[in-house]
Motif scaffolding. Structure first.
Motif, PDB file in Angstrom:
ATOM      1  N   LYS A  98     -22.849  49.826  24.919  1.00 33.99           N
ATOM      2  CA  LYS A  98     -22.460  51.416  24.612  1.00 33.99           C
ATOM      3  C   LYS A  98     -24.038  51.705  24.942  1.00 33.99           C
ATOM      4  O   LYS A  98     -24.483  52.689  25.135  1.00 33.99           O
ATOM      5  N   THR A  99     -24.535  50.485  23.818  1.00 33.13           N
ATOM      6  CA  THR A  99     -26.404  51.127  23.054  1.00 33.13           C
ATOM      7  C   THR A  99     -27.446  50.879  24.437  1.00 33.13           C
ATOM      8  O   THR A  99     -28.420  51.182  24.357  1.00 33.13           O
ATOM      9  N   ASN A 100     -26.936  49.882  25.489  1.00 33.60           N
ATOM     10  CA  ASN A 100     -27.961  49.646  26.060  1.00 33.60           C
ATOM     11  C   ASN A 100     -29.054  49.192  25.369  1.00 33.60           C
ATOM     12  O   ASN A 100     -30.744  48.256  25.924  1.00 33.60           O
ATOM     13  N   LYS A 101     -29.131  48.373  24.275  1.00 34.65           N
ATOM     14  CA  LYS A 101     -29.813  47.243  23.647  1.00 34.65           C
ATOM     15  C   LYS A 101     -29.332  46.177  23.309  1.00 34.65           C
ATOM     16  O   LYS A 101     -30.305  45.100  23.649  1.00 34.65           O
ATOM     17  N   LYS A 102     -28.544  45.748  23.619  1.00 36.19           N
ATOM     18  CA  LYS A 102     -27.884  44.166  24.470  1.00 36.19           C
ATOM     19  C   LYS A 102     -26.738  44.469  24.970  1.00 36.19           C
ATOM     20  O   LYS A 102     -26.309  45.376  26.517  1.00 36.19           O
ATOM     21  N   ALA A 103     -26.461  42.961  26.013  1.00 34.02           N
ATOM     22  CA  ALA A 103     -26.555  42.688  27.668  1.00 34.02           C
ATOM     23  C   ALA A 103     -25.772  41.258  27.845  1.00 34.02           C
ATOM     24  O   ALA A 103     -26.512  40.334  26.810  1.00 34.02           O
ATOM     25  N   GLU A 104     -24.853  41.348  27.350  1.00 36.96           N
ATOM     26  CA  GLU A 104     -24.449  40.049  28.086  1.00 36.96           C
ATOM     27  C   GLU A 104     -24.575  39.250  29.923  1.00 36.96           C
ATOM     28  O   GLU A 104     -25.159  40.391  30.928  1.00 36.96           O
ATOM     29  N   ILE A 105     -25.630  38.214  29.421  1.00 32.78           N
ATOM     30  CA  ILE A 105     -26.641  37.595  30.841  1.00 32.78           C
ATOM     31  C   ILE A 105     -25.529  36.382  31.331  1.00 32.78           C
ATOM     32  O   ILE A 105     -24.530  35.531  30.858  1.00 32.78           O
ATOM     33  N   ARG A 106     -25.334  36.725  32.555  1.00 38.70           N
ATOM     34  CA  ARG A 106     -23.975  35.641  33.231  1.00 38.70           C
ATOM     35  C   ARG A 106     -24.480  35.122  34.675  1.00 38.70           C
ATOM     36  O   ARG A 106     -25.117  35.985  35.522  1.00 38.70           O
ATOM     37  N   ILE A 107     -24.130  34.605  35.052  1.00 39.52           N
ATOM     38  CA  ILE A 107     -24.535  33.886  36.286  1.00 39.52           C
ATOM     39  C   ILE A 107     -23.264  34.054  37.910  1.00 39.52           C
ATOM     40  O   ILE A 107     -22.412  32.952  36.680  1.00 39.52           O
ATOM     41  N   ASN A 108     -22.884  34.017  38.411  1.00 42.64           N
ATOM     42  CA  ASN A 108     -21.963  33.801  39.545  1.00 42.64           C
ATOM     43  C   ASN A 108     -22.360  33.059  40.644  1.00 42.64           C
ATOM     44  O   ASN A 108     -24.128  32.643  41.172  1.00 42.64           O
ATOM     45  N   ASN A 109     -21.940  31.979  41.363  1.00 39.83           N
ATOM     46  CA  ASN A 109     -22.141  31.315  42.818  1.00 39.83           C
ATOM     47  C   ASN A 109     -22.978  30.207  42.564  1.00 39.83           C
ATOM     48  O   ASN A 109     -23.371  30.420  43.387  1.00 39.83           O
ATOM     49  N   VAL A 110     -23.079  29.910  41.467  1.00 38.62           N
ATOM     50  CA  VAL A 110     -23.698  29.100  41.325  1.00 38.62           C
ATOM     51  C   VAL A 110     -23.099  27.619  42.147  1.00 38.62           C
ATOM     52  O   VAL A 110     -23.839  26.749  43.318  1.00 38.62           O
ATOM     53  N   GLY A 111     -21.777  27.215  42.282  1.00 38.40           N
ATOM     54  CA  GLY A 111     -21.294  26.261  43.094  1.00 38.40           C
ATOM     55  C   GLY A 111     -21.183  24.815  42.983  1.00 38.40           C
ATOM     56  O   GLY A 111     -21.273  24.022  43.846  1.00 38.40           O
ATOM     57  N   THR A 112     -22.207  24.554  41.639  1.00 42.26           N
ATOM     58  CA  THR A 112     -22.091  23.095  41.304  1.00 42.26           C
ATOM     59  C   THR A 112     -21.910  22.818  40.396  1.00 42.26           C
ATOM     60  O   THR A 112     -22.041  24.214  38.906  1.00 42.26           O
ATOM     61  N   MET A 113     -21.830  21.816  39.722  1.00 45.00           N
ATOM     62  CA  MET A 113     -21.091  21.814  37.946  1.00 45.00           C
ATOM     63  C   MET A 113     -23.150  21.409  37.049  1.00 45.00           C
ATOM     64  O   MET A 113     -24.330  21.471  37.592  1.00 45.00           O
ATOM     65  N   ILE A 114     -23.013  22.364  36.658  1.00 44.79           N
ATOM     66  CA  ILE A 114     -24.732  22.665  36.117  1.00 44.79           C
ATOM     67  C   ILE A 114     -24.347  22.136  34.021  1.00 44.79           C
ATOM     68  O   ILE A 114     -24.039  22.457  33.308  1.00 44.79           O
ATOM     69  N   TYR A 115     -25.925  21.786  34.331  1.00 43.98           N
ATOM     70  CA  TYR A 115     -26.130  20.895  32.810  1.00 43.98           C
ATOM     71  C   TYR A 115     -26.844  22.705  31.910  1.00 43.98           C
ATOM     72  O   TYR A 115     -27.074  22.281  30.459  1.00 43.98           O
ATOM     73  N   SER A 116     -27.649  22.407  32.877  1.00 41.08           N
ATOM     74  CA  SER A 116     -29.049  24.203  32.426  1.00 41.08           C
ATOM     75  C   SER A 116     -29.396  25.013  33.524  1.00 41.08           C
ATOM     76  O   SER A 116     -29.161  25.124  34.129  1.00 41.08           O
ATOM     77  N   ALA A 117     -29.501  26.513  33.273  1.00 39.94           N
ATOM     78  CA  ALA A 117     -30.875  27.045  33.894  1.00 39.94           C
ATOM     79  C   ALA A 117     -31.299  27.792  33.012  1.00 39.94           C
ATOM     80  O   ALA A 117     -31.368  28.048  31.864  1.00 39.94           O
ATOM     81  N   GLN A 118     -32.438  27.687  33.785  1.00 39.62           N
ATOM     82  CA  GLN A 118     -33.072  28.937  32.813  1.00 39.62           C
ATOM     83  C   GLN A 118     -33.265  30.474  34.382  1.00 39.62           C
ATOM     84  O   GLN A 118     -33.357  29.463  35.161  1.00 39.62           O
ATOM     85  N   ILE A 119     -33.486  31.471  33.947  1.00 37.32           N
ATOM     86  CA  ILE A 119     -33.929  33.366  34.373  1.00 37.32           C
ATOM     87  C   ILE A 119     -34.545  33.657  33.989  1.00 37.32           C
ATOM     88  O   ILE A 119     -35.142  33.970  32.609  1.00 37.32           O
ATOM     89  N   THR A 120     -35.397  34.040  34.756  1.00 35.52           N
ATOM     90  CA  THR A 120     -36.819  35.588  34.466  1.00 35.52           C
ATOM     91  C   THR A 120     -36.492  36.710  35.130  1.00 35.52           C
ATOM     92  O   THR A 120     -36.408  36.868  36.661  1.00 35.52           O
ATOM     93  N   LEU A 121     -36.449  37.349  34.501  1.00 33.59           N
ATOM     94  CA  LEU A 121     -35.760  38.679  34.467  1.00 33.59           C
ATOM     95  C   LEU A 121     -37.378  39.172  34.234  1.00 33.59           C
ATOM     96  O   LEU A 121     -38.223  39.315  33.691  1.00 33.59           O
ATOM     97  N   ASN A 122     -37.686  41.199  34.850  1.00 31.81           N
ATOM     98  CA  ASN A 122     -38.234  41.291  34.513  1.00 31.81           C
ATOM     99  C   ASN A 122     -38.158  42.874  34.058  1.00 31.81           C
ATOM    100  O   ASN A 122     -37.411  42.910  34.194  1.00 31.81           O
ATOM    101  N   VAL A 123     -38.648  43.242  33.413  1.00 31.27           N
ATOM    102  CA  VAL A 123     -38.346  44.169  32.530  1.00 31.27           C
ATOM    103  C   VAL A 123     -39.712  45.254  32.290  1.00 31.27           C
ATOM    104  O   VAL A 123     -40.345  44.706  32.948  1.00 31.27           O
ATOM    105  N   ASN A 124     -39.021  46.308  31.988  1.00 26.83           N
ATOM    106  CA  ASN A 124     -40.184  47.789  32.082  1.00 26.83           C
ATOM    107  C   ASN A 124     -40.108  47.674  30.288  1.00 26.83           C
ATOM    108  O   ASN A 124     -40.619  49.472  30.614  1.00 26.83           O
ATOM    109  N   ASN A 125     -40.470  46.861  29.072  1.00 31.21           N
ATOM    110  CA  ASN A 125     -39.971  48.330  27.680  1.00 31.21           C
ATOM    111  C   ASN A 125     -41.659  46.578  27.243  1.00 31.21           C
ATOM    112  O   ASN A 125     -41.348  46.165  26.305  1.00 31.21           O
ATOM    113  N   GLU A 126     -42.348  47.998  27.160  1.00 34.19           N
ATOM    114  CA  GLU A 126     -43.435  46.853  27.429  1.00 34.19           C
ATOM    115  C   GLU A 126     -43.673  47.279  25.900  1.00 34.19           C
ATOM    116  O   GLU A 126     -44.545  46.200  25.463  1.00 34.19           O
TER     117      GLU A 126
END
Length: 383
Positions: A40-68
């Protein structure tokens, strides 16, 4: 990666026949999706991945943000996971790896991202997935979907490794940075944790070491039922395993690196980049010439000896001399830079020769051999 030409040709022919007949037997590969569920505060979010389709050991996500001026922190959803966050220009790079099996056909609950300002995340991201065989795959410009918490099921716990990239989104430059590594507070799995793999069952010679390394989270099986003990281990994977000792075994194995080494063939943002830079920076490895590391080259038995003995010295561990000195038939084939380490590893009982009396220094080391070496290594330095 095994290249079996006849099977590939047969597969291609079969696919051509299916396409010619207009029968849609094989569906196109599903493209993963990043799902973000803000609170509700828009200062915290759960990050999830859908539709990977394989058994995963690890993952890295690069997000673009707009809070300088925002500062971000990352908390892995799995308490046994290792996680880290890096802010780089327009990108926030999230990395998580875990010892637990990730079912990529379900939603992977990767981590919680927290900001000291309102979250403003771009609509595109880059994702790097490392599967249980330690093969990596990069997805660029994948969709970032903002969801309500009720829109996204939480069917499996997550771990991840991510890749770089700044495509898409609305982000402007980020100045502040933040890191997090909360996963190290979890209780370490038991030394005797038994993971049952179909291909190492019964009286398999490396059964106990494999149970040890997988129970400790040093590395995993290639699926929930297979370990594939005869697959060679790569150089990048081995240094990644050694880097985990500090969190997966105990803190006496933790070696800080103040000056990470940059190799010409190691791009930023790969799942192994940090571990390779660490290994070079602490003097564990020197590369293979011309400032190259060779991340996907299978590691040899003499290279294993050198890295392992170097690691013991850097950690202040003393390897015992419990085995009689052995003169191997092919001793002359051991490279000069590896001779002392091979002798030390042999006398410490870490690496034995072959049944024919050879050491086979340039033979590749398999996953089962590495498990056995690491198991002996930890045991020999326990006191």
């Amino acid at each position: 990666m095994r290249h079996i030409t006849s099977k590939i040709v047969s597969f291609i022919c079969a696919m051509c026949m299916v396409m010619a007949c207009g029968i849609g037997v094989y569906a196109a590969e599903a493209v993963p999706e990043i799902a973000i569920a803000p609170d509700k505060t828009n200062k915290k979010a759960e990050i999830r991945i859908n539709n990977v389709g394989t058994m995963i050991y690890s993952a890295q996500i690069t997000l673009n943000v707009n809070n300088e001026s925002a500062t971000y922190t990352l908390t892995a959803k799995n308490s046994n996971a290792y996680s880290t966050l890096k802010q780089d220009g327009k990108s926030v790079i999230l990395y998580v790896d875990s010892t637990d099996l990730m079912d990529g056909n379900k939603t992977i609950n990767l981590a919680s991202l927290t900001s000291d300002n309102t979250l403003n995340i771009g609509s595109k991201a880059e994702l790097v997935i490392v599967d249980r065989s330690m093969n990596s795959k990069t997805y660029s410009d994948i969709n970032v979907k903002i969801v309500k918490d009720s829109d996204n099921s939480q069917n499996s716990s997550g771990s991840g490794s991510g890749g770089g990239g700044t495509s898409g989104g609305t982000g402007s430059s980020i100045i502040a940075g933040g890191t997090s590594n909360p996963g190290n507070t979890a209780t370490t799995p038991s030394n005797t944790a038994q993971k049952k793999f179909e291909d190492v069952s019964g009286d398999y010679w490396a059964g106990e070491p494999i149970a040890y390394v997988t129970g400790r989270g040093l590395f995993e099986g290639t699926s929930d039922t297979k370990f594939e003990p005869n697959i060679p281990m790569t150089r990048s994977m081995y240094v990644s395993v050694l880097k985990r000792f500090g969190t997966k075994i105990d803190k006496t194995w933790d070696i800080p690196c103040d000056n990470p080494m940059k190799f010409n063939d190691i791009p930023e943002g790969e799942w192994y980049s940090e571990a390779v830079a660490w290994a070079g920076g602490i003097g564990l490895v020197n590369g293979i010439g011309e400032n190259m590391f060779g991340p996907y080259i299978s590691i040899t038995r003499e290279q294993i000896a050198v890295m392992t003995v170097n690691f013991a010295k850097l950690c202040g561990k003393t390897l015992p001399e419990k085995e009689a000195d052995v003169n191997f038939v092919d001793e002359g084939k051991v490279n000069d830079w590896a001779k002392d380490a091979v002798k030390t590893a042999q006398k410490a009982g870490l690496i034995y020769g072959r049944e024919d009396g050879n050491f086979a220094p340039q033979d590749t080391a398999t996953r089962a051999e590495v498990a056995a070496i690491l198991h002996r290594f930890v045991q020999s330095t326990a006191n």
